[in-house]
Write a protein that holds these residues in place. Structure first.
Motif, PDB file in Angstrom:
ATOM      1  N   GLU A 134       0.835  -1.204   0.000  1.00 27.29           N
ATOM      2  CA  GLU A 134       0.000   0.000   0.000  1.00 27.29           C
ATOM      3  C   GLU A 134       0.871   1.256   0.000  1.00 27.29           C
ATOM      4  O   GLU A 134       0.556   2.243  -0.678  1.00 27.29           O
ATOM      5  N   ARG A 135       1.997   1.215   0.698  1.00 23.39           N
ATOM      6  CA  ARG A 135       2.915   2.370   0.664  1.00 23.39           C
ATOM      7  C   ARG A 135       3.490   2.544  -0.747  1.00 23.39           C
ATOM      8  O   ARG A 135       3.585   3.660  -1.251  1.00 23.39           O
ATOM      9  N   LEU A 136       3.830   1.416  -1.361  1.00 28.76           N
ATOM     10  CA  LEU A 136       4.366   1.474  -2.723  1.00 28.76           C
ATOM     11  C   LEU A 136       3.331   2.087  -3.673  1.00 28.76           C
ATOM     12  O   LEU A 136       3.639   2.970  -4.474  1.00 28.76           O
ATOM     13  N   ARG A 137       2.100   1.614  -3.578  1.00 24.34           N
ATOM     14  CA  ARG A 137       1.025   2.134  -4.419  1.00 24.34           C
ATOM     15  C   ARG A 137       0.870   3.652  -4.212  1.00 24.34           C
ATOM     16  O   ARG A 137       0.767   4.423  -5.161  1.00 24.34           O
ATOM     17  N   ARG A 138       0.882   4.075  -2.951  1.00 23.61           N
ATOM     18  CA  ARG A 138       0.690   5.506  -2.656  1.00 23.61           C
ATOM     19  C   ARG A 138       1.872   6.359  -3.097  1.00 23.61           C
ATOM     20  O   ARG A 138       1.701   7.505  -3.501  1.00 23.61           O
ATOM     21  N   VAL A 139       3.067   5.804  -2.992  1.00 24.49           N
ATOM     22  CA  VAL A 139       4.247   6.544  -3.459  1.00 24.49           C
ATOM     23  C   VAL A 139       4.156   6.754  -4.967  1.00 24.49           C
ATOM     24  O   VAL A 139       4.360   7.869  -5.467  1.00 24.49           O
ATOM     25  N   LEU A 140       3.830   5.699  -5.708  1.00 25.78           N
ATOM     26  CA  LEU A 140       3.759   5.821  -7.170  1.00 25.78           C
ATOM     27  C   LEU A 140       2.667   6.810  -7.567  1.00 25.78           C
ATOM     28  O   LEU A 140       2.808   7.595  -8.508  1.00 25.78           O
ATOM     29  N   ARG A 141       1.556   6.765  -6.829  1.00 22.89           N
ATOM     30  CA  ARG A 141       0.444   7.660  -7.118  1.00 22.89           C
ATOM     31  C   ARG A 141       0.848   9.116  -6.803  1.00 22.89           C
ATOM     32  O   ARG A 141       0.620  10.022  -7.596  1.00 22.89           O
ATOM     33  N   HIS A 142       1.441   9.310  -5.650  1.00 19.80           N
ATOM     34  CA  HIS A 142       1.715  10.688  -5.230  1.00 19.80           C
ATOM     35  C   HIS A 142       2.850  11.322  -6.024  1.00 19.80           C
ATOM     36  O   HIS A 142       2.878  12.540  -6.192  1.00 19.80           O
ATOM     37  N   ARG A 143       3.782  10.513  -6.508  1.00 22.75           N
ATOM     38  CA  ARG A 143       4.868  11.132  -7.286  1.00 22.75           C
ATOM     39  C   ARG A 143       4.320  11.814  -8.537  1.00 22.75           C
ATOM     40  O   ARG A 143       4.905  12.773  -9.031  1.00 22.75           O
ATOM     41  N   VAL A 144       3.187  11.325  -9.029  1.00 27.97           N
ATOM     42  CA  VAL A 144       2.544  11.984 -10.171  1.00 27.97           C
ATOM     43  C   VAL A 144       1.534  13.034  -9.687  1.00 27.97           C
ATOM     44  O   VAL A 144       1.639  14.218 -10.020  1.00 27.97           O
ATOM     45  N   LEU A 145       0.562  12.600  -8.881  1.00 27.50           N
ATOM     46  CA  LEU A 145      -0.521  13.517  -8.517  1.00 27.50           C
ATOM     47  C   LEU A 145      -0.032  14.654  -7.618  1.00 27.50           C
ATOM     48  O   LEU A 145      -0.579  15.762  -7.670  1.00 27.50           O
ATOM     49  N   GLY A 146       1.003  14.404  -6.819  1.00 27.51           N
ATOM     50  CA  GLY A 146       1.568  15.467  -5.991  1.00 27.51           C
ATOM     51  C   GLY A 146       2.160  16.574  -6.858  1.00 27.51           C
ATOM     52  O   GLY A 146       1.969  17.768  -6.601  1.00 27.51           O
ATOM     53  N   ARG A 147       2.862  16.181  -7.901  1.00 25.20           N
ATOM     54  CA  ARG A 147       3.413  17.192  -8.820  1.00 25.20           C
ATOM     55  C   ARG A 147       2.276  17.968  -9.497  1.00 25.20           C
ATOM     56  O   ARG A 147       2.311  19.192  -9.617  1.00 25.20           O
ATOM     57  N   ILE A 148       1.288  17.232  -9.955  1.00 24.48           N
ATOM     58  CA  ILE A 148       0.197  17.883 -10.690  1.00 24.48           C
ATOM     59  C   ILE A 148      -0.573  18.850  -9.802  1.00 24.48           C
ATOM     60  O   ILE A 148      -0.913  19.964 -10.208  1.00 24.48           O
ATOM     61  N   GLU A 149      -0.829  18.441  -8.566  1.00 22.31           N
ATOM     62  CA  GLU A 149      -1.519  19.317  -7.618  1.00 22.31           C
ATOM     63  C   GLU A 149      -0.746  20.626  -7.426  1.00 22.31           C
ATOM     64  O   GLU A 149      -1.325  21.704  -7.420  1.00 22.31           O
ATOM     65  N   ARG A 150       0.555  20.506  -7.333  1.00 22.66           N
ATOM     66  CA  ARG A 150       1.358  21.697  -7.037  1.00 22.66           C
ATOM     67  C   ARG A 150       1.505  22.651  -8.227  1.00 22.66           C
ATOM     68  O   ARG A 150       1.865  23.803  -8.042  1.00 22.66           O
ATOM     69  N   VAL A 151       1.280  22.168  -9.426  1.00 23.49           N
ATOM     70  CA  VAL A 151       1.419  23.067 -10.579  1.00 23.49           C
ATOM     71  C   VAL A 151       0.064  23.464 -11.166  1.00 23.49           C
ATOM     72  O   VAL A 151       0.006  24.129 -12.192  1.00 23.49           O
ATOM     73  N   LYS A 152      -1.025  23.073 -10.496  1.00 21.32           N
ATOM     74  CA  LYS A 152      -2.331  23.210 -11.156  1.00 21.32           C
ATOM     75  C   LYS A 152      -2.697  24.660 -11.506  1.00 21.32           C
ATOM     76  O   LYS A 152      -3.359  24.895 -12.508  1.00 21.32           O
ATOM     77  N   GLU A 153      -2.210  25.625 -10.719  1.00 21.99           N
ATOM     78  CA  GLU A 153      -2.570  27.011 -11.004  1.00 21.99           C
ATOM     79  C   GLU A 153      -1.973  27.502 -12.329  1.00 21.99           C
ATOM     80  O   GLU A 153      -2.491  28.409 -12.961  1.00 21.99           O
ATOM     81  N   TYR A 154      -0.845  26.930 -12.706  1.00 18.74           N
ATOM     82  CA  TYR A 154      -0.223  27.377 -13.965  1.00 18.74           C
ATOM     83  C   TYR A 154      -0.043  26.223 -14.943  1.00 18.74           C
ATOM     84  O   TYR A 154       0.838  26.267 -15.814  1.00 18.74           O
ATOM     85  N   ALA A 155      -0.902  25.210 -14.806  1.00 16.57           N
ATOM     86  CA  ALA A 155      -0.778  24.028 -15.672  1.00 16.57           C
ATOM     87  C   ALA A 155      -0.834  24.405 -17.155  1.00 16.57           C
ATOM     88  O   ALA A 155      -0.148  23.812 -17.987  1.00 16.57           O
ATOM     89  N   HIS A 156      -1.631  25.415 -17.491  1.00 19.89           N
ATOM     90  CA  HIS A 156      -1.763  25.818 -18.895  1.00 19.89           C
ATOM     91  C   HIS A 156      -0.459  26.420 -19.438  1.00 19.89           C
ATOM     92  O   HIS A 156      -0.315  26.577 -20.640  1.00 19.89           O
ATOM     93  N   SER A 157       0.452  26.794 -18.554  1.00 17.83           N
ATOM     94  CA  SER A 157       1.724  27.372 -19.010  1.00 17.83           C
ATOM     95  C   SER A 157       2.851  26.353 -19.067  1.00 17.83           C
ATOM     96  O   SER A 157       3.970  26.683 -19.466  1.00 17.83           O
ATOM     97  N   LEU A 158       2.574  25.122 -18.665  1.00 21.57           N
ATOM     98  CA  LEU A 158       3.673  24.161 -18.540  1.00 21.57           C
ATOM     99  C   LEU A 158       4.296  23.810 -19.881  1.00 21.57           C
ATOM    100  O   LEU A 158       5.506  23.638 -19.981  1.00 21.57           O
ATOM    101  N   ASP A 159       3.463  23.703 -20.918  1.00 21.18           N
ATOM    102  CA  ASP A 159       4.029  23.346 -22.224  1.00 21.18           C
ATOM    103  C   ASP A 159       5.106  24.347 -22.637  1.00 21.18           C
ATOM    104  O   ASP A 159       6.191  23.967 -23.061  1.00 21.18           O
ATOM    105  N   GLU A 160       4.803  25.635 -22.502  1.00 19.53           N
ATOM    106  CA  GLU A 160       5.806  26.608 -22.942  1.00 19.53           C
ATOM    107  C   GLU A 160       6.972  26.719 -21.966  1.00 19.53           C
ATOM    108  O   GLU A 160       8.098  26.985 -22.382  1.00 19.53           O
ATOM    109  N   LEU A 161       6.721  26.447 -20.700  1.00 20.04           N
ATOM    110  CA  LEU A 161       7.832  26.411 -19.752  1.00 20.04           C
ATOM    111  C   LEU A 161       8.801  25.284 -20.132  1.00 20.04           C
ATOM    112  O   LEU A 161      10.006  25.492 -20.282  1.00 20.04           O
ATOM    113  N   PHE A 162       8.275  24.076 -20.329  1.00 19.67           N
ATOM    114  CA  PHE A 162       9.150  22.945 -20.666  1.00 19.67           C
ATOM    115  C   PHE A 162       9.825  23.149 -22.016  1.00 19.67           C
ATOM    116  O   PHE A 162      10.979  22.784 -22.207  1.00 19.67           O
TER     117      PHE A 162
END
Lengths: 199, 199
Positions: free
Chosen positions: A84-112
Motif C-alpha cells: 500500500e505504501r508502494l502504491r501511494r508513493v507511485l500515485r503521489h509522485r505523479v498527482l503530488g506534482r500535478i496538484e502543485r502546478v495546477k494554477e499554472y498548468a496551462h503554461s507548462l508546455d511553454e515552460l518545458f
C-alpha cells in the motif's frame, strides 16, 4: 531570522511570484522585470538568486519536485502494508506534482519547451532519489533497483512533461489512468485475475 | 510506375536526404536548400510535398513510426505463444524505432526540440493504433484497453523523445533496462518469484 532562512524566504518569494505570473501570463511573456515587480524585490536582488529567466523557471520546477520528494519520504515511512505504501508513493509522485502546478498548468508546455535541455540534464538526480525510495519498498531481490527504475520510468508517462496539457486531461481521468497503470505494474498485465479498473 | 508510386518514391527520396543531412549536420542547421541539393530535386518540388522544414522533420519521424507499426503487426500475428508475442511487440515498439533512427540519433534532441508542439499533436493517433494492437494480445477482460494503454505509456519511457540522447545510453544497456521493465509489466513488481534480470 538567520541568514539562511532569510535567503530561503527571499528565494521562495521570487518563485512564488514566478508561479503567479506563469498562471497569469505564461512563461514566455514573463520578463525578469515582471518577476521583480510582482515579488516587490529589485531586479538586482533577483539576479543574486537566479542567473536567468530560464534558471527561475527551472528552479520553480525544482521546488515542486523537492516538496514532492519530501512528501514521498513521509508516505514511504507510514504505518501501512508495504504494497500500500508502494502504491501511494507511485500515485503521489505523479498527482503530488500535478496538484502543485495546477494554477499554472496551462503554461507548462511553454515552460518545458523553453527549458528542455537544462531540465533534462537536472532531472536525472531527482529520479535517482525517487528510485532508491521505491526500491526500498520492493520485495528484497537483486533486481529491486532495476524494477524500481522501471516503475519510475513507467509512471513518468503521466508527468506534465511527458503529456501536453491537453493530454493530461481532467485530474479525475488522469488519476484513473494512473491507478490502472499502477495495478498493472504491481500485479502484471498477464495476471489471471487482474482487477478490472474501469472509470 | 503509377502516379502514386512515383509520389511515394519522390517523397521517400526527400526524407532519405533529410535523414542523411540530420546525420551529418543536425536538424537545426539543415536548410530546405540543403534538402533539395542532397535529394537532387528542385526546392519547388520539395514544397509540393512538404509545407515547411518542420513538416519535413515531422514526416521523417512519421515514416519511422509507420514502418515500425507495420512490423508490429507482423509480430502480433506470428506463430508464437501470446505472451511471447506481447513481449516482442513491447520490445520492438522501442528498439525498432531506435534502430531506424540510429544514424542520426545525435540530432534527435534538436529535432524534437524544434517540432515538439506539432509532434505532440500528431502522436496520439499513432499511439491509438499501437494500443489496439497490444490490447488484442492481452487476456480478454474489460480492462484490456486500459491495460494496453498502461503498457504503451510505460514503454514510451524508452523512446528517443522521452530520454535525451545521452540518457538513451548504449543500445545494449537500453535493451536490458527495457527488458527489465517489460518483465515487471507482464508479471508485476510484487510477484513473489520475479525473475532477476540483471545485465
Amino acid at each position: 531570522m538567520a541568514a539562511t532562512a532569510l535567503r530561503e524566504s527571499t528565494r521562495d518569494a521570487i518563485l512564488d511570484a514566478t508561479d503567479r505570473l506563469m498562471a497569469r501570463f505564461g512563461f514566455r511573456k514573463m520578463t525578469m522585470d515582471d518577476v521583480a515587480k510582482e515579488a516587490g524585490i529589485s531586479k538586482r536582488t533577483i539576479y543574486l538568486y537566479f542567473a536567468s529567466k530560464e534558471d527561475v523557471g527551472l528552479s520553480s520546477i525544482g521546488r515542486v519536485v523537492a516538496h514532492v520528494l519530501d512528501e514521498l519520504q513521509v508516505i514511504a515511512a507510514a504505518d501501512l502494508p508495504t504494497d500500500e505504501r508502494l502504491r501511494r508513493v507511485l500515485r503521489h509522485r505523479v498527482l503530488g506534482r500535478i496538484e502543485r502546478v495546477k494554477e499554472y498548468a496551462h503554461s507548462l508546455d511553454e515552460l518545458f519547451e523553453a527549458v528542455r535541455p537544462a531540465y533534462m540534464a537536472r532531472r536525472r538526480q531527482v529520479f535517482e532519489g525517487e528510485r532508491d525510495l521505491i526500491a526500498g519498498l520492493l520485495p528484497d531481490n537483486p533486481a529491486a533497483s532495476q524494477t524500481a527504475e522501471a516503475l519510475l520510468l513507467a509512471t513518468n508517462a503521466f508527468l506534465p512533461y511527458s503529456l501536453t496539457v491537453r493530454e493530461l486531461g481532467s485530474p479525475e481521468s488522469l488519476a484513473a489512468r494512473l491507478d490502472s497503470m499502477i495495478e498493472t505494474l504491481l500485479h502484471g498485465a498477464l495476471a489471471p485475475n487482474q482487477k478490472a479498473n474501469l472509470s
